[in-house]
Scaffold this motif. Structure first.
Motif, PDB file in Angstrom:
ATOM      1  N   GLY A 114       3.918 -15.486   3.571  1.00 40.34           N
ATOM      2  CA  GLY A 114       3.935 -14.182   4.224  1.00 40.34           C
ATOM      3  C   GLY A 114       5.171 -13.387   3.867  1.00 40.34           C
ATOM      4  N   LYS A 115       6.318 -14.053   3.819  1.00 41.29           N
ATOM      5  CA  LYS A 115       7.559 -13.376   3.462  1.00 41.29           C
ATOM      6  C   LYS A 115       7.509 -12.857   2.028  1.00 41.29           C
ATOM      7  CE  LYS A 115      10.503 -15.985   6.660  1.00 41.29           C
ATOM      8  NZ  LYS A 115      11.577 -17.023   6.788  1.00 41.29           N
ATOM      9  N   LEU A 116       6.878 -13.630   1.168  1.00 44.80           N
ATOM     10  CA  LEU A 116       6.758 -13.224  -0.229  1.00 44.80           C
ATOM     11  C   LEU A 116       5.914 -11.963  -0.355  1.00 44.80           C
ATOM     12  CD1 LEU A 116       7.797 -14.401  -2.915  1.00 44.80           C
ATOM     13  CD2 LEU A 116       5.572 -15.484  -3.196  1.00 44.80           C
ATOM     14  N   VAL A 117       4.850 -11.880   0.429  1.00 44.13           N
ATOM     15  CA  VAL A 117       3.996 -10.691   0.409  1.00 44.13           C
ATOM     16  C   VAL A 117       4.804  -9.448   0.792  1.00 44.13           C
ATOM     17  CG1 VAL A 117       2.026  -9.534   1.474  1.00 44.13           C
ATOM     18  CG2 VAL A 117       1.859 -11.948   0.858  1.00 44.13           C
ATOM     19  N   GLU A 118       5.688  -9.585   1.770  1.00 47.55           N
ATOM     20  CA  GLU A 118       6.493  -8.444   2.201  1.00 47.55           C
ATOM     21  C   GLU A 118       7.443  -7.973   1.106  1.00 47.55           C
ATOM     22  OE1 GLU A 118       5.580  -6.870   4.840  1.00 47.55           O
ATOM     23  OE2 GLU A 118       4.108  -8.489   5.016  1.00 47.55           O
ATOM     24  N   GLU A 119       7.802  -8.860   0.185  1.00 45.35           N
ATOM     25  CA  GLU A 119       8.638  -8.462  -0.949  1.00 45.35           C
ATOM     26  C   GLU A 119       7.828  -7.736  -2.010  1.00 45.35           C
ATOM     27  OE1 GLU A 119      11.431 -11.355  -2.569  1.00 45.35           O
ATOM     28  OE2 GLU A 119      10.975 -12.668  -0.868  1.00 45.35           O
ATOM     29  N   MET A 120       6.517  -7.986  -2.041  1.00 43.61           N
ATOM     30  CA  MET A 120       5.668  -7.376  -3.076  1.00 43.61           C
ATOM     31  C   MET A 120       5.573  -5.860  -2.919  1.00 43.61           C
ATOM     32  SD  MET A 120       2.393  -9.922  -3.348  1.00 43.61           S
ATOM     33  CE  MET A 120       2.533 -11.618  -3.879  1.00 43.61           C
ATOM     34  N   GLY A 121       5.488  -5.399  -1.664  1.00 41.65           N
ATOM     35  CA  GLY A 121       5.278  -3.976  -1.413  1.00 41.65           C
ATOM     36  C   GLY A 121       6.318  -3.081  -2.072  1.00 41.65           C
ATOM     37  N   PRO A 122       7.620  -3.283  -1.809  1.00 36.59           N
ATOM     38  CA  PRO A 122       8.641  -2.426  -2.416  1.00 36.59           C
ATOM     39  C   PRO A 122       8.616  -2.449  -3.943  1.00 36.59           C
ATOM     40  CG  PRO A 122       9.564  -3.663  -0.584  1.00 36.59           C
ATOM     41  CD  PRO A 122       8.190  -4.216  -0.818  1.00 36.59           C
ATOM     42  N   ARG A 127       7.140   0.656  -8.758  1.00 36.36           N
ATOM     43  CA  ARG A 127       6.519   0.443 -10.067  1.00 36.36           C
ATOM     44  C   ARG A 127       7.376  -0.463 -10.951  1.00 36.36           C
ATOM     45  NH1 ARG A 127       2.172   3.512  -9.870  1.00 36.36           N
ATOM     46  NH2 ARG A 127       1.550   3.181 -12.040  1.00 36.36           N
ATOM     47  N   ASP A 128       8.007  -1.438 -10.298  1.00 34.84           N
ATOM     48  CA  ASP A 128       8.771  -2.460 -10.994  1.00 34.84           C
ATOM     49  C   ASP A 128       7.807  -3.602 -11.305  1.00 34.84           C
ATOM     50  OD1 ASP A 128      10.462  -4.409 -11.924  1.00 34.84           O
ATOM     51  OD2 ASP A 128      11.823  -4.395 -10.194  1.00 34.84           O
ATOM     52  N   TRP A 129       7.002  -3.424 -12.357  1.00 33.28           N
ATOM     53  CA  TRP A 129       5.902  -4.345 -12.617  1.00 33.28           C
ATOM     54  C   TRP A 129       6.351  -5.756 -12.976  1.00 33.28           C
ATOM     55  CZ3 TRP A 129       2.724  -2.033  -9.956  1.00 33.28           C
ATOM     56  CH2 TRP A 129       2.478  -0.665 -10.066  1.00 33.28           C
ATOM     57  N   PRO A 130       7.408  -5.940 -13.785  1.00 34.69           N
ATOM     58  CA  PRO A 130       7.837  -7.327 -14.027  1.00 34.69           C
ATOM     59  C   PRO A 130       8.177  -8.074 -12.739  1.00 34.69           C
ATOM     60  CG  PRO A 130       8.809  -5.876 -15.659  1.00 34.69           C
ATOM     61  CD  PRO A 130       8.138  -4.993 -14.639  1.00 34.69           C
ATOM     62  N   ARG A 131       8.859  -7.395 -11.809  1.00 34.04           N
ATOM     63  CA  ARG A 131       9.202  -8.035 -10.537  1.00 34.04           C
ATOM     64  C   ARG A 131       7.951  -8.270  -9.692  1.00 34.04           C
ATOM     65  NH1 ARG A 131      11.992 -11.563  -7.612  1.00 34.04           N
ATOM     66  NH2 ARG A 131      12.362 -10.884  -5.469  1.00 34.04           N
ATOM     67  N   ALA A 178      -4.165   1.377  -6.156  1.00 35.83           N
ATOM     68  CA  ALA A 178      -4.621   0.077  -6.633  1.00 35.83           C
ATOM     69  C   ALA A 178      -3.546  -0.979  -6.396  1.00 35.83           C
ATOM     70  CB  ALA A 178      -4.977   0.146  -8.119  1.00 35.83           C
ATOM     71  N   ALA A 179      -2.285  -0.604  -6.609  1.00 34.56           N
ATOM     72  CA  ALA A 179      -1.185  -1.544  -6.374  1.00 34.56           C
ATOM     73  C   ALA A 179      -1.096  -1.905  -4.894  1.00 34.56           C
ATOM     74  CB  ALA A 179       0.127  -0.933  -6.855  1.00 34.56           C
ATOM     75  N   ALA A 180      -1.287  -0.913  -4.025  1.00 33.35           N
ATOM     76  CA  ALA A 180      -1.250  -1.167  -2.582  1.00 33.35           C
ATOM     77  C   ALA A 180      -2.392  -2.095  -2.171  1.00 33.35           C
ATOM     78  CB  ALA A 180      -1.329   0.148  -1.822  1.00 33.35           C
ATOM     79  N   THR A 181      -3.552  -1.933  -2.808  1.00 35.44           N
ATOM     80  CA  THR A 181      -4.693  -2.796  -2.514  1.00 35.44           C
ATOM     81  C   THR A 181      -4.385  -4.240  -2.894  1.00 35.44           C
ATOM     82  OG1 THR A 181      -6.279  -1.004  -2.824  1.00 35.44           O
ATOM     83  CG2 THR A 181      -7.123  -3.247  -3.034  1.00 35.44           C
ATOM     84  N   GLN A 182      -3.707  -4.421  -4.040  1.00 38.49           N
ATOM     85  CA  GLN A 182      -3.331  -5.765  -4.476  1.00 38.49           C
ATOM     86  C   GLN A 182      -2.433  -6.444  -3.446  1.00 38.49           C
ATOM     87  OE1 GLN A 182      -5.245  -7.081  -6.974  1.00 38.49           O
ATOM     88  NE2 GLN A 182      -3.496  -7.515  -8.289  1.00 38.49           N
ATOM     89  N   VAL A 183      -1.463  -5.692  -2.937  1.00 40.20           N
ATOM     90  CA  VAL A 183      -0.554  -6.240  -1.929  1.00 40.20           C
ATOM     91  C   VAL A 183      -1.329  -6.589  -0.661  1.00 40.20           C
ATOM     92  CG1 VAL A 183       1.438  -5.758  -0.453  1.00 40.20           C
ATOM     93  CG2 VAL A 183       1.448  -5.014  -2.842  1.00 40.20           C
ATOM     94  N   ALA A 184      -2.247  -5.712  -0.262  1.00 40.63           N
ATOM     95  CA  ALA A 184      -3.035  -5.946   0.954  1.00 40.63           C
ATOM     96  C   ALA A 184      -3.901  -7.198   0.817  1.00 40.63           C
ATOM     97  CB  ALA A 184      -3.914  -4.725   1.237  1.00 40.63           C
TER      98      ALA A 184
END
Length: 232
Positions: A114-122, A127-131, A178-184
């Motif tokens: 869950g914590k990892l998911v919260e890091e994905m959003g920012p 648009r830091d795709w490598p991260r 689309a990126a937001a959907t991936q995070v969701a």
């Protein structure tokens, strides 16, 4: 091949540093899939020995960012549609089994996902795709760790390494929505796991993997020949 710019390092630099500089160029899309990586010219650009450059390329081969052919030498990794199908076949086997194996796992193992998911959003919003891809891969590695098998975890790590560059290219072409959907989707997977709803989680995960495979196969099918793009 156009020489990578701004990558000269001093003579005391190691193969790790040379590999790091090339890795950044590859993941930022400045060196496209299929681009030849010639030891002699790269060693000259970096100001290091050919042997040191060769070791740097070996490191990138191990990471799945570079492929080596006895006849054509090293080049930035290029996946075929068949490669993508094989990779996602392995992912489905491992990750769906991991969902079932997660029953009764310690709460801390769900919390770290869950914590990892919260890091994905920012990362996605910036648009830091490598991260973003790094976090995505780590999420799925955490998932497979529910299997409690070092061999299976290593298999997934190797499999994901082959996808790393392609995923950066795919995510870079995504819209913000689309990126937001991936995070969701990742948030839903983590939430269902933590709530013990493995059946629903498996359905969401399967749709997630199928959609990712379809998107990646479409990109791979139309990717240009980098040797033509580079004028070689």
């Amino acid at each position: 091949m156009s020489d990578p710019q701004g990558l000269r390092i001093d003579r005391k630099s190691t193969s790790d540093q040379a590999a790091g500089a090339l890795r950044e160029q590859i993941l930022q899309g400045q060196l496209r899939p299929g681009t030849p990586l010639q030891e002699v010219s790269l060693a000259s650009v970096f100001g290091i020995s050919r042997n040191t450059m060769r070791e740097a390329l070996r490191l990138l081969v191990y990471e799945g960012l570079v492929q080596h052919s006895p006849h054509r030498g090293a080049a930035v990794m290029t996946l075929t549609e068949g490669d993508v199908a094989d990779i996602y076949g392995v992912r489905r086997l491992l990750e769906l089994a991991a969902v079932n194996a997660s029953r009764g796992a310690p709460i801390a193992e769900f919390e770290r996902m869950g914590k990892l998911v919260e890091e994905m959003g920012p990362s996605s919003l910036a648009r830091d795709w490598p991260r973003a891809v790094e976090l995505d891969m780590r999420f799925h590695q955490y998932l497979v760790e529910f299997l409690k098998s070092e061999r299976m975890s290593n298999l997934l790590q190797t499999t994901l390494a082959e996808l790393r560059l392609a995923l950066v290219l795919v995510d870079g072409a995504d819209s913000d929505d689309a990126a937001a959907t991936q995070v969701a989707e990742h948030r839903t997977i983590a939430d269902l796991l933590a709530r013990g709803r493995q059946g629903e989680c498996a359905e969401v995960l399967l749709r997630h993997l199928n959609a990712a495979e379809a998107k990646l196969r479409a990109v791979v099918a139309v990717q240009p020949d980098a040797s033509v793009v580079a004028g070689i």
